[in-house]
Design an enzyme around this catalytic site. Structure first.
Site, PDB file in Angstrom:
ATOM      1  N   ASP A  58       4.306  -9.040   5.132  1.00 25.05           N
ATOM      2  CA  ASP A  58       5.001  -9.734   4.055  1.00 25.05           C
ATOM      3  C   ASP A  58       6.374  -9.093   3.840  1.00 25.05           C
ATOM      4  O   ASP A  58       6.480  -7.875   3.695  1.00 25.05           O
ATOM      5  CB  ASP A  58       4.186  -9.679   2.763  1.00 25.05           C
ATOM      6  CG  ASP A  58       4.754 -10.573   1.677  1.00 25.05           C
ATOM      7  OD1 ASP A  58       5.368 -11.607   2.024  1.00 25.05           O
ATOM      8  OD2 ASP A  58       4.588 -10.244   0.486  1.00 25.05           O
ATOM      9  N   THR A  63       0.827  -1.205   0.000  1.00 28.77           N
ATOM     10  CA  THR A  63       0.000   0.000   0.000  1.00 28.77           C
ATOM     11  C   THR A  63       0.863   1.257   0.000  1.00 28.77           C
ATOM     12  O   THR A  63       1.717   1.433   0.859  1.00 28.77           O
ATOM     13  CB  THR A  63      -0.919   0.021   1.239  1.00 28.77           C
ATOM     14  OG1 THR A  63      -1.568  -1.237   1.356  1.00 28.77           O
ATOM     15  CG2 THR A  63      -1.944   1.126   1.141  1.00 28.77           C
TER      16      THR A  63
END
Length: 357
Positions: A301, A180
């Site tokens: 992640d 993001t």
């Protein structure tokens, strides 16, 4: 707790209906309006400004890109783009991300209602992430969210490291992971690099079809070459390879050369491509010859993979909190001990150039 106020702007009634139902089902979210075009949305926003907008691009009265730019100029607000899975839609969506949108919700041309219903968890997660976005970081350049417990690690694609670290060679590799806010952040980094920059392999969490348009756009504005990776692509100085959406990308070595392998496989940390998969492969194949960079993004992640890189002698860098749109991924990497140093977004290009010396 105050609910996140969401305004949905889409000319398709079925899309407005489904998104409204999905988001209102979550007690943390309240849809305060679902409107057919930006002109109606402007009137509603004069009465009540939303926390997050879910915005279509191709609409009557005013297109979504123009509306998005007006919002960002007037009062920067987290915007999620709701885009169709078409080549033209992908190019326009990349333009929207460059203009300040924070995330993409993909919708097919057919079967939209069932698709959006099945993707309800992704819709809710996107809104929660957008509501926490650091809009000052976006404006300056034109806490990780909770994730469900069960998820696969990089073990599902690539076995853990074994044996000693790779000896130092003249070839250098830079591995970058982001999510993001990463499309804008990568633009800042890559446009600042000279043609002599070391070869780069990049995972940006993005749906299938969008990565090709993203790479094409960056290639047009950077001194280096930027390509969507394909199987057996060479990793070369002055070139960045973007992992294709829907595929994992791994680094591999053939003699003195680095190449990438593009494969299918299960979702890792709920992503494909996964930063952890890339970073583990870089730790295995490049070791001390690599630089790992983790940037803005939701979740964790890349945190485990960056630690693996650091343990084999690679240099590791994280984007600092102040310049991140969402600090989740760098924050988790810091917590696990995988980060050697944190730097502002504007300093990452310098760190990459230093890797070639």
């Amino acid at each position: 707790m105050n609910r996140i106020k969401v305004l949905v702007v889409d000319d398709a009634a079925v899309v407005r209906q489904v998104i409204t139902a999905v988001l209102n089902a979550d007690p943390r979210i309240e849809v305060v309006g679902a409107l057919a075009n930006p002109l109606l949305a402007i009137e509603r926003m004069r009465q009540q400004w939303p926390d997050v907008l879910v915005l279509d691009i191709e609409m009557p009265k005013m297109d979504g890109i123009t509306f998005l730019r007006k919002i960002m100029a007037q009062r920067p607000t987290p915007v999620i783009i709701c885009s169709t899975l078409t080549e033209a839609g992908a190019r326009t969506t990349i333009e929207a991300l460059a203009a300040g949108a924070v995330a993409i919700i993909q919708k097919p041309k057919m079967g939209v209602k069932s698709f959006l219903s099945e993707a309800s968890e992704d819709l809710v997660s996107a809104v929660l992430a957008a509501a926490r976005a650091n809009m000052k970081a976006l404006a300056g350049r034109g806490q990780a969210l909770p994730m469900p417990a069960a998820k696969l690690s990089a073990d599902a694609v690539l076995a853990p490291l074994s044996g000693g670290a790779m000896l130092r060679t003249t070839e250098r590799v830079v591995a970058i992971g982001t999510s993001t806010g990463g499309t804008q952040a990568l633009e800042v980094v890559l446009t600042a690099l000279p043609r002599t920059a070391p070869g780069m392999v990049i995972v940006q969490h993005m749906p299938e079809k969008f990565t090709a348009a993203f790479a094409e756009r960056l290639n047009g504005i950077c001194k280096i070459s930027v390509l969507e990776a394909h199987n057996n692509c060479r990793v070369l100085p002055g070139q960045a390879l973007i992992a294709p959406g829907g595929k994992h990308m791994l680094l591999k070595r053939s003699g003195a050369q680095y190449l990438v392998e593009v494969i299918d496989g299960p979702l890792v940390n709920r992503h494909r491509p996964s930063v952890d998969v890339l970073f583990r492969s870089v730790a295995k194949c490049a070791g001390v010859n690599a630089l790992g960079v983790i940037m803005t993004g939701m979740g964790d992640d890349g945190a485990a993979g960056l630690l693996e890189m650091r343990k084999v002698g690679a240099k590791t860098v994280a984007q600092d909190e102040a310049s991140c749109v969402v600090f989740g991924m760098p924050k988790e990497a810091l917590k696990r001990g995988g980060v050697e140093r944190s730097v502002p977004l504007g300093a990452i290009a310098h760190e990459i150039v230093q890797q070639s010396s």
